[in-house]
Scaffold this active site. Structure first.
Site, PDB file in Angstrom:
ATOM      1  N   GLY A   1       0.831  -1.195   0.000  1.00 41.85           N
ATOM      2  CA  GLY A   1       0.000   0.000   0.000  1.00 41.85           C
ATOM      3  C   GLY A   1       0.863   1.241   0.000  1.00 41.85           C
ATOM      4  O   GLY A   1       1.443   1.595  -1.008  1.00 41.85           O
ATOM      5  N   ARG A   2       0.958   1.881   1.150  1.00 32.94           N
ATOM      6  CA  ARG A   2       1.738   3.108   1.305  1.00 32.94           C
ATOM      7  C   ARG A   2       1.276   4.177   0.323  1.00 32.94           C
ATOM      8  O   ARG A   2       2.073   4.776  -0.380  1.00 32.94           O
ATOM      9  CB  ARG A   2       3.220   2.844   1.155  1.00 32.94           C
ATOM     10  CG  ARG A   2       3.800   1.995   2.257  1.00 32.94           C
ATOM     11  CD  ARG A   2       5.292   1.844   2.113  1.00 32.94           C
ATOM     12  NE  ARG A   2       5.824   1.268   3.336  1.00 32.94           N
ATOM     13  CZ  ARG A   2       7.102   1.007   3.513  1.00 32.94           C
ATOM     14  NH1 ARG A   2       7.975   1.280   2.571  1.00 32.94           N
ATOM     15  NH2 ARG A   2       7.508   0.493   4.647  1.00 32.94           N
ATOM     16  N   HIS A   3      -0.033   4.392   0.297  1.00 32.67           N
ATOM     17  CA  HIS A   3      -0.579   5.409  -0.591  1.00 32.67           C
ATOM     18  C   HIS A   3      -1.983   5.799  -0.167  1.00 32.67           C
ATOM     19  O   HIS A   3      -2.617   5.128   0.647  1.00 32.67           O
ATOM     20  CB  HIS A   3      -0.576   4.940  -2.049  1.00 32.67           C
ATOM     21  CG  HIS A   3      -1.401   3.716  -2.301  1.00 32.67           C
ATOM     22  ND1 HIS A   3      -2.768   3.740  -2.385  1.00 32.67           N
ATOM     23  CD2 HIS A   3      -1.042   2.425  -2.471  1.00 32.67           C
ATOM     24  CE1 HIS A   3      -3.218   2.524  -2.615  1.00 32.67           C
ATOM     25  NE2 HIS A   3      -2.193   1.694  -2.666  1.00 32.67           N
ATOM     26  N   ALA A   4      -2.451   6.896  -0.744  1.00 34.97           N
ATOM     27  CA  ALA A   4      -3.849   7.328  -0.633  1.00 34.97           C
ATOM     28  C   ALA A   4      -4.345   7.548  -2.054  1.00 34.97           C
ATOM     29  O   ALA A   4      -3.544   7.680  -2.991  1.00 34.97           O
ATOM     30  CB  ALA A   4      -3.957   8.614   0.179  1.00 34.97           C
TER      31      ALA A   4
END
Length: 141
Positions: free
Chosen positions: A53-56
């Site tokens: 992930g590590r995102h928006a």
């Protein structure tokens, strides 16, 4: 500005199991999933130390379901944090737009199914946490 609790929700899907085994049914568009499902992917074979992930996302909503094994998801809106353990195939985690997500602590048998409201468009992803915080602060002002 929305609180983090307004930006994510734990979903419980119906289980129609019997002596033959379990059957979990998930329907989109105003049934179990609050959006029309346009993309599906799944993550498997990740080690416990790996962070995915590590995102928006500016436009995409998600539902995450560990259909096998377990994993954890840390969600934040830049002000508040929550950690959700996905450990039952009947359990889903709904994430609204602009929620930063980190998926981690995958069990060896983890299969994390992800349902998305949009087709992939890399330009709507925010992958730098500092840039995300700046964008969230700009939304507040």
């Amino acid at each position: 500005m929305e609180t983090l609790k307004e930006q994510y929700k734990i979903l419980e899907f119906p289980d129609f199991g019997d002596e033959r085994g379990n059957l979990v049914v998930i329907e989109g568009e105003d049934f179990d999933i609050p959006f029309d499902i346009k993309r599906v992917f799944y993550i498997y074979g990740s080690d416990a130390e790996v962070i995915r992930g590590r995102h928006a996302n500016r436009r995409t909503q998600f539902v995450l379901i560990n259909v096998a094994g377990k994993s954890k998801v840390r969600v934040t809106n830049g002000r508040e944090n929550a950690i959700v353990e996905l450990n039952r195939p009947r359990m889903g985690l709904y994430l609204d737009t602009m929620v930063w997500k980190d998926m981690y602590d995958f069990s060896p048998d983890s299969i994390l199914l992800v349902l998305c409201s949009e087709h992939y468009d890399g330009s709507e992803y925010i992958r730098d946490y500092d840039a995300y915080l700046k964008e969230m602060q700009a939304k507040e002002n």
